[in-house]
Design a protein around this motif. Structure first.
Motif, PDB file in Angstrom:
ATOM      1  N   THR A   1       0.828  -1.211   0.000  1.00  0.00           N
ATOM      2  CA  THR A   1       0.000   0.000   0.000  1.00  0.00           C
ATOM      3  C   THR A   1       0.857   1.254   0.000  1.00  0.00           C
ATOM      4  N   ALA A   2       1.896   1.242   0.841  1.00  0.00           N
ATOM      5  CA  ALA A   2       2.783   2.404   0.928  1.00  0.00           C
ATOM      6  C   ALA A   2       3.547   2.595  -0.379  1.00  0.00           C
ATOM      7  N   VAL A   3       4.007   1.488  -0.979  1.00  0.00           N
ATOM      8  CA  VAL A   3       4.743   1.578  -2.235  1.00  0.00           C
ATOM      9  C   VAL A   3       3.864   2.206  -3.319  1.00  0.00           C
ATOM     10  N   ALA A   4       2.635   1.736  -3.437  1.00  0.00           N
ATOM     11  CA  ALA A   4       1.724   2.262  -4.457  1.00  0.00           C
ATOM     12  C   ALA A   4       1.438   3.743  -4.229  1.00  0.00           C
ATOM     13  N   ARG A   5       1.234   4.125  -2.962  1.00  0.00           N
ATOM     14  CA  ARG A   5       0.957   5.528  -2.647  1.00  0.00           C
ATOM     15  C   ARG A   5       2.158   6.403  -2.991  1.00  0.00           C
ATOM     16  N   MET A   6       3.362   5.946  -2.645  1.00  0.00           N
ATOM     17  CA  MET A   6       4.571   6.732  -2.894  1.00  0.00           C
ATOM     18  C   MET A   6       4.865   6.858  -4.384  1.00  0.00           C
ATOM     19  N   LYS A   7       4.624   5.790  -5.142  1.00  0.00           N
ATOM     20  CA  LYS A   7       4.827   5.857  -6.592  1.00  0.00           C
ATOM     21  C   LYS A   7       3.871   6.873  -7.226  1.00  0.00           C
ATOM     22  N   SER A   8       2.624   6.836  -6.817  1.00  0.00           N
ATOM     23  CA  SER A   8       1.638   7.775  -7.346  1.00  0.00           C
ATOM     24  C   SER A   8       2.002   9.216  -7.005  1.00  0.00           C
ATOM     25  N   ALA A   9       2.478   9.438  -5.769  1.00  0.00           N
ATOM     26  CA  ALA A   9       2.865  10.785  -5.344  1.00  0.00           C
ATOM     27  C   ALA A   9       4.054  11.303  -6.144  1.00  0.00           C
ATOM     28  N   SER A  10       4.996  10.407  -6.479  1.00  0.00           N
ATOM     29  CA  SER A  10       6.142  10.813  -7.284  1.00  0.00           C
ATOM     30  C   SER A  10       5.699  11.287  -8.661  1.00  0.00           C
ATOM     31  N   CYS A  11       4.772  10.561  -9.267  1.00  0.00           N
ATOM     32  CA  CYS A  11       4.258  10.967 -10.586  1.00  0.00           C
ATOM     33  C   CYS A  11       3.590  12.332 -10.514  1.00  0.00           C
ATOM     34  N   GLU A  12       2.808  12.557  -9.475  1.00  0.00           N
ATOM     35  CA  GLU A  12       2.119  13.838  -9.330  1.00  0.00           C
ATOM     36  C   GLU A  12       3.107  14.975  -9.121  1.00  0.00           C
TER      37      GLU A  12
END
Length: 369
Positions: A332-343
């Motif tokens: 969950t944390a990995v997915a959230r952090m990846k999405s935040a990096s893209c944004e």
């Protein structure tokens, strides 16, 4: 009348060496499309006479230098600046390492915008003489440049202790968004998508290699840490320390310059570890955001602004180990952090944004508007 720009301070284009060269290539091609005339000075390792070529509409002035290393770079900058004194238009100098030469342009009345890069004299790798040289040239560059570019808000704050804030424009480094990559390029290293994390940097103490490798190697992770970088353990004590501290799950694959391979390593990694402690907007960190990497970075003012609040930050080796303990298996944390990096990347670091801001600034200072 066409606007005219000459770019100084880099090894040349097409880009082969680093972030400034990549930026100069992208900016040159962008400005050519906007009907600018662009010249880039290029360092050559052989020959005796200055010669010119053209690449994608960009005029290249090739200056041969027989000396290698830092001395060769200084001689190249001297010769390039002397040649530039006979040229017309606007000048963009990337870096202040030989700003003392830019004084000649200031005296002649040429308009020179200087990108002041990072705070080079604070880097641990330099001895007293080199630090003094960089400190003096930073001061000289602040005066010699008609206008300054800072690639990070904190760099702008630092420069504002030298000159008026009105003389400084903050424009960060840019990068490409990576939406796909070739997973087959991972096979030669024996790794699979999501089963490894990656470090991509020069293996120097200020980039926290030892702390990150030790933190990862404290226990078995059932995960691979892939380390890119030119290691020479026989001749470099620090490189030897890093490699000796590594567990069998750390994979040293050397320096890699093939862009598709590096993109695949970023794109398919679980985490991108970034240990830089000094500098402004680091190109490698920007490129990691562009590849949608989940970022674990050293906790400092430079990295925190670039990576944004959703990245994970560590102050030292124990803190890095705790983050790895907590996050490696946390999908969950990995997915959230990846999405935040893209944004974060799309909000501030795309090439169209960065190049448009440079074009506006250069147009404002161009003597041939």
């Amino acid at each position: 009348m066409n606007r005219v720009l000459s770019i100084l301070g880099i090894r040349g284009i097409p880009a082969k060496h680093g972030g400034f060269e990549t930026f100069a290539e992208r900016l040159s091609l962008h400005l050519i499309e906007q009907d600018w005339q662009v010249t880039v000075y290029c360092q050559e390792d052989s020959g005796t006479k200055i010669f010119e070529t053209e690449w994608c509409g960009v005029r290249l002035v090739h200056i041969p230098v027989s000396q290698a290393g830092a001395v060769g770079t200084i001689i190249f900058d001297w010769k390039a600046t002397c040649h530039a004194l006979s040229q017309q238009g606007l000048f963009l100098t990337l870096g202040y390492n030989t700003a003392i030469f830019n004084v000649m342009q200031r005296i002649k009345g040429q308009i020179n915008v200087i990108n002041m890069d990072g705070i080079e004299w604070r880097r641990d790798k330099w001895g007293f003489i080199a630090k003094t040289w960089f400190w003096l040239n930073e001061r000289i560059g602040c005066w010699a440049g008609n206008h300054l570019v800072a690639d990070h808000p904190k760099i702008k704050q630092h420069l504002a202790t030298r000159v008026s804030e009105d003389k400084i424009t903050m424009i960060p480094y840019g990068g490409d968004e990576v939406l796909s990559a070739d997973a087959g390029l991972l096979e030669k290293y024996g790794i699979e998508s999501g089963c490894f994390s990656v470090i991509i940097a020069r293996p120097e103490p200020e980039n926290s290699f030892l702390e990150m490798v030790r933190a990862f190697s404290r226990c078995r992770r059932d995960h691979t840490l892939v380390v890119l970088g030119n290691f020479d353990p026989e001749n470099n004590r620090y490189h030897c320390q890093v490699m000796e501290a590594a567990s069998e799950e750390v994979l040293f694959i050397g320096a890699i310059y093939e862009a598709p391979v590096v993109q695949a390593l970023r794109y398919f990694s679980r985490f991108y570890l970034h240990g830089h402690r000094v500098g402004g907007t680091n190109p490698s960190l920007v490129e990691a955001l562009g590849a949608g990497c989940a970022v674990i970075a050293h906790d400092n003012q430079f990295n925190k602004w670039v990576a944004g609040p959703d990245a994970a930050f560590f102050k030292d080796e124990p803190a890095c180990a705790v983050l790895l303990d907590q996050l490696l298996a946390n999908e969950t944390a990995v997915a959230r952090m990846k999405s935040a990096s893209c944004e974060r990347f799309r909000a501030r670091f795309t090439w169209p944004q960065v190049l448009h801001e440079y074009e506006e600034l250069l147009t404002r200072w161009s003597p041939s508007k």
